[in-house]
Write a protein that holds these residues in place. Sequence first.
Motif, mmCIF file in Angstrom:
data_model
loop_
_atom_site.group_PDB
_atom_site.id
_atom_site.type_symbol
_atom_site.label_atom_id
_atom_site.label_comp_id
_atom_site.label_asym_id
_atom_site.label_seq_id
_atom_site.Cartn_x
_atom_site.Cartn_y
_atom_site.Cartn_z
ATOM 1 N N ILE A 162 0.815 -1.211 0.000
ATOM 2 C CA ILE A 162 0.000 0.000 0.000
ATOM 3 C C ILE A 162 0.848 1.261 0.000
ATOM 4 O O ILE A 162 0.457 2.286 -0.565
ATOM 5 C CB ILE A 162 -0.982 -0.016 1.198
ATOM 6 N N GLY A 163 2.049 1.178 0.606
ATOM 7 C CA GLY A 163 2.912 2.357 0.665
ATOM 8 C C GLY A 163 3.313 2.855 -0.714
ATOM 9 O O GLY A 163 3.293 4.058 -0.988
ATOM 10 N N SER A 164 3.660 1.912 -1.599
ATOM 11 C CA SER A 164 4.050 2.295 -2.962
ATOM 12 C C SER A 164 2.902 2.952 -3.693
ATOM 13 O O SER A 164 3.094 3.903 -4.459
ATOM 14 C CB SER A 164 4.521 1.065 -3.743
ATOM 15 N N PHE A 165 1.702 2.455 -3.443
ATOM 16 C CA PHE A 165 0.536 3.001 -4.139
ATOM 17 C C PHE A 165 0.181 4.391 -3.618
ATOM 18 O O PHE A 165 -0.195 5.264 -4.387
ATOM 19 C CB PHE A 165 -0.656 2.052 -3.999
ATOM 20 N N ILE A 166 0.294 4.578 -2.322
ATOM 21 C CA ILE A 166 0.064 5.908 -1.749
ATOM 22 C C ILE A 166 1.049 6.902 -2.366
ATOM 23 O O ILE A 166 0.666 7.999 -2.803
ATOM 24 C CB ILE A 166 0.240 5.877 -0.208
ATOM 25 N N LYS A 167 2.315 6.491 -2.424
ATOM 26 C CA LYS A 167 3.354 7.360 -2.975
ATOM 27 C C LYS A 167 3.099 7.657 -4.451
ATOM 28 O O LYS A 167 3.215 8.805 -4.900
ATOM 29 C CB LYS A 167 4.715 6.679 -2.800
ATOM 30 N N LEU A 168 2.715 6.627 -5.201
ATOM 31 C CA LEU A 168 2.468 6.795 -6.629
ATOM 32 C C LEU A 168 1.307 7.749 -6.874
ATOM 33 O O LEU A 168 1.396 8.663 -7.693
ATOM 34 C CB LEU A 168 2.192 5.433 -7.272
ATOM 35 N N VAL A 207 -1.555 12.075 9.809
ATOM 36 C CA VAL A 207 -0.380 11.464 10.459
ATOM 37 C C VAL A 207 0.753 12.479 10.406
ATOM 38 O O VAL A 207 0.665 13.502 9.725
ATOM 39 C CB VAL A 207 0.073 10.167 9.731
ATOM 40 N N SER A 208 1.814 12.185 11.150
ATOM 41 C CA SER A 208 2.991 13.055 11.081
ATOM 42 C C SER A 208 3.695 12.840 9.739
ATOM 43 O O SER A 208 3.524 11.804 9.082
ATOM 44 C CB SER A 208 3.963 12.742 12.223
ATOM 45 N N LEU A 209 4.487 13.819 9.354
ATOM 46 C CA LEU A 209 5.239 13.739 8.099
ATOM 47 C C LEU A 209 6.178 12.532 8.108
ATOM 48 O O LEU A 209 6.297 11.803 7.114
ATOM 49 C CB LEU A 209 6.038 15.030 7.903
ATOM 50 N N SER A 210 6.840 12.303 9.230
ATOM 51 C CA SER A 210 7.796 11.190 9.324
ATOM 52 C C SER A 210 7.072 9.842 9.237
ATOM 53 O O SER A 210 7.588 8.888 8.651
ATOM 54 C CB SER A 210 8.590 11.268 10.633
ATOM 55 N N TYR A 211 5.846 9.780 9.795
ATOM 56 C CA TYR A 211 5.093 8.525 9.760
ATOM 57 C C TYR A 211 4.641 8.217 8.327
ATOM 58 O O TYR A 211 4.707 7.063 7.869
ATOM 59 C CB TYR A 211 3.882 8.595 10.694
ATOM 60 N N LEU A 212 4.191 9.254 7.606
ATOM 61 C CA LEU A 212 3.798 9.049 6.216
ATOM 62 C C LEU A 212 4.999 8.574 5.387
ATOM 63 O O LEU A 212 4.874 7.690 4.544
ATOM 64 C CB LEU A 212 3.249 10.349 5.609
ATOM 65 N N SER A 213 6.164 9.156 5.685
ATOM 66 C CA SER A 213 7.373 8.751 4.965
ATOM 67 C C SER A 213 7.680 7.276 5.204
ATOM 68 O O SER A 213 8.065 6.547 4.287
ATOM 69 C CB SER A 213 8.560 9.613 5.419
ATOM 70 N N LYS A 214 7.460 6.831 6.454
ATOM 71 C CA LYS A 214 7.684 5.411 6.782
ATOM 72 C C LYS A 214 6.687 4.516 6.044
ATOM 73 O O LYS A 214 7.036 3.428 5.586
ATOM 74 C CB LYS A 214 7.570 5.197 8.292
ATOM 75 N N ILE A 215 5.431 4.986 5.937
ATOM 76 C CA ILE A 215 4.415 4.207 5.210
ATOM 77 C C ILE A 215 4.833 4.050 3.740
ATOM 78 O O ILE A 215 4.828 2.946 3.186
ATOM 79 C CB ILE A 215 3.025 4.883 5.289
ATOM 80 N N GLU A 216 5.207 5.177 3.136
ATOM 81 C CA GLU A 216 5.547 5.162 1.713
ATOM 82 C C GLU A 216 6.815 4.364 1.425
ATOM 83 O O GLU A 216 6.957 3.795 0.330
ATOM 84 C CB GLU A 216 5.719 6.596 1.189
ATOM 85 N N LYS A 271 7.812 1.711 3.096
ATOM 86 C CA LYS A 271 7.628 0.320 3.550
ATOM 87 C C LYS A 271 8.343 0.013 4.865
ATOM 88 O O LYS A 271 8.792 -1.102 5.108
ATOM 89 C CB LYS A 271 8.116 -0.658 2.473
ATOM 90 N N LYS A 272 8.434 1.026 5.751
ATOM 91 C CA LYS A 272 9.106 0.822 7.033
ATOM 92 C C LYS A 272 8.115 0.607 8.172
ATOM 93 O O LYS A 272 8.508 0.334 9.297
ATOM 94 C CB LYS A 272 10.025 2.009 7.339
ATOM 95 N N THR A 273 6.832 0.760 7.832
ATOM 96 C CA THR A 273 5.784 0.488 8.824
ATOM 97 C C THR A 273 4.481 0.175 8.113
ATOM 98 O O THR A 273 4.316 0.530 6.937
ATOM 99 C CB THR A 273 5.580 1.688 9.765
ATOM 100 N N GLU A 274 3.574 -0.511 8.806
ATOM 101 C CA GLU A 274 2.247 -0.806 8.258
ATOM 102 C C GLU A 274 1.219 0.048 8.987
ATOM 103 O O GLU A 274 1.098 -0.024 10.203
ATOM 104 C CB GLU A 274 1.895 -2.289 8.416
ATOM 105 N N ALA A 275 0.504 0.853 8.214
ATOM 106 C CA ALA A 275 -0.504 1.732 8.812
ATOM 107 C C ALA A 275 -1.798 0.962 9.048
ATOM 108 O O ALA A 275 -2.064 -0.052 8.394
ATOM 109 C CB ALA A 275 -0.750 2.920 7.903
ATOM 110 N N SER A 276 -2.624 1.467 9.966
ATOM 111 C CA SER A 276 -3.921 0.836 10.231
ATOM 112 C C SER A 276 -4.861 1.090 9.058
ATOM 113 O O SER A 276 -4.690 2.050 8.302
ATOM 114 C CB SER A 276 -4.524 1.427 11.500
#
Length: 426
Positions: free
Chosen positions: A7-13, A30-39, A41-46
């Motif tokens: 999902i992170g790649s798709f959000i980024k795309l 979310v925080s900027l750093s958290y969104l960066s982690k989602i995009e 692939k360093k974390t899985e968002a709810s």
Amino acid sequence: MGILIDIGSFIKLQRTKKDMTQGELAKGIVSLSYLSKIENKKTEASPEIIQMLCTRLGVQLNNDLDMTIQEKCKEWYSILFESTDKEKIIATYQEIQELMNSNLSENLLMFEIHKIRYHLVLGEQDAALDKINELNEMADSFDHLQQYYWYKFRGNYNSTIGEFNQAIKLYKLAEEKVNKVDIEEAEIADLHYIMAVTHSKLRNTLEVIDFAEKALEIYMKEYNFRRCAQSHIVLGISYRRIKMYEKAIKNYNLARHLGELNKDKSVIQLTNLNLGYLHSAIGNSREAIQYFMEVSEDEEVSRYQRLAAITSLIKEYYEDSNSHEEMEETITKAFEIAETVKDEMSYKLFYYMIHTYNYATKGEYEKFRSLVIEEFIPYLKEQKDYANLVVYSNMLAAHFESIGKYKDSVKYYKLANSTYEELINL
């Protein structure tokens, strides 16, 4: 959620496609750093956060609609693979793009990868490169099937711009994925066929024969007459180059027979063009002229094929001192056809060929020398078109020899000889 993708790649795309910054997307969610982690692939968002991000992006998570998108994508991929109907290709693309703009689909990445092929089919090389650069950042997240097409279509791009060695490297990477993915035999045959064609550009004769025969085996099983014929033509070219003329003629005749069965004028005339090259190579000028004339006079085939035939016809007439009148008529006709394609990439080579023979035939030797020395030979060197470089270096050398300029003559005979050595060692 039901979407089994990164999902992170798709959000980024989707974010980059909408020219939205991370800050604009993250604000209040979310925080900027958290969104960066989602995009990255360093974390899985709810699911709740993903839903809010998708809502801000203007896309929906609709599993039912995703099945419709999947079917439409499969249809489009098939059209890209088989069809020459550009209007249908564009219309289907636009329909899917509209769905993708408002729905987050697990088919999005594959759709984006196929856009490379789409732009190449339409002749949009710059757009294809832009898409490659855009997707490059997320290529690490591709699964094996996505990687297969990623390598293949990038290979298509490099082949289109004449970077054949790089294309082969990418096709080999795609080939390595074949045993790791579930793809149809027709797709494997297509990869082997384009590898054969690309090796042919590099004059790697043994590799051409190997890959063309692999492709042919599958095409025969599937009764794909057009691709069988094309494979026979590629084989014929290779056998001609290694002077196995009987095998070359056998393959060309099989290709033409299949073209006639399929009523495929393009295949028939491509075969005739190559039969012309073969007869020219073995000194059967009369037969070569007949084949070249048949192609050049057929207004149903591509202008590129007609120009290839008519410039070859000019060469044959030039070698025969008794064909001056035919030569002039053919040059006039060549100029007429070339005028219709002067904005296309292929025009430049034909432009130089036609003008070279025109100046030589009319005795305008100053123009002849200027064109060949200052423009044509540098162009052929730049394009690494060694076969034509041999032809026109020899032509220039013979001209200098005929007017007693032996130093210049030796210079261009040496260029022709060294180029020939390079050609046979490719």
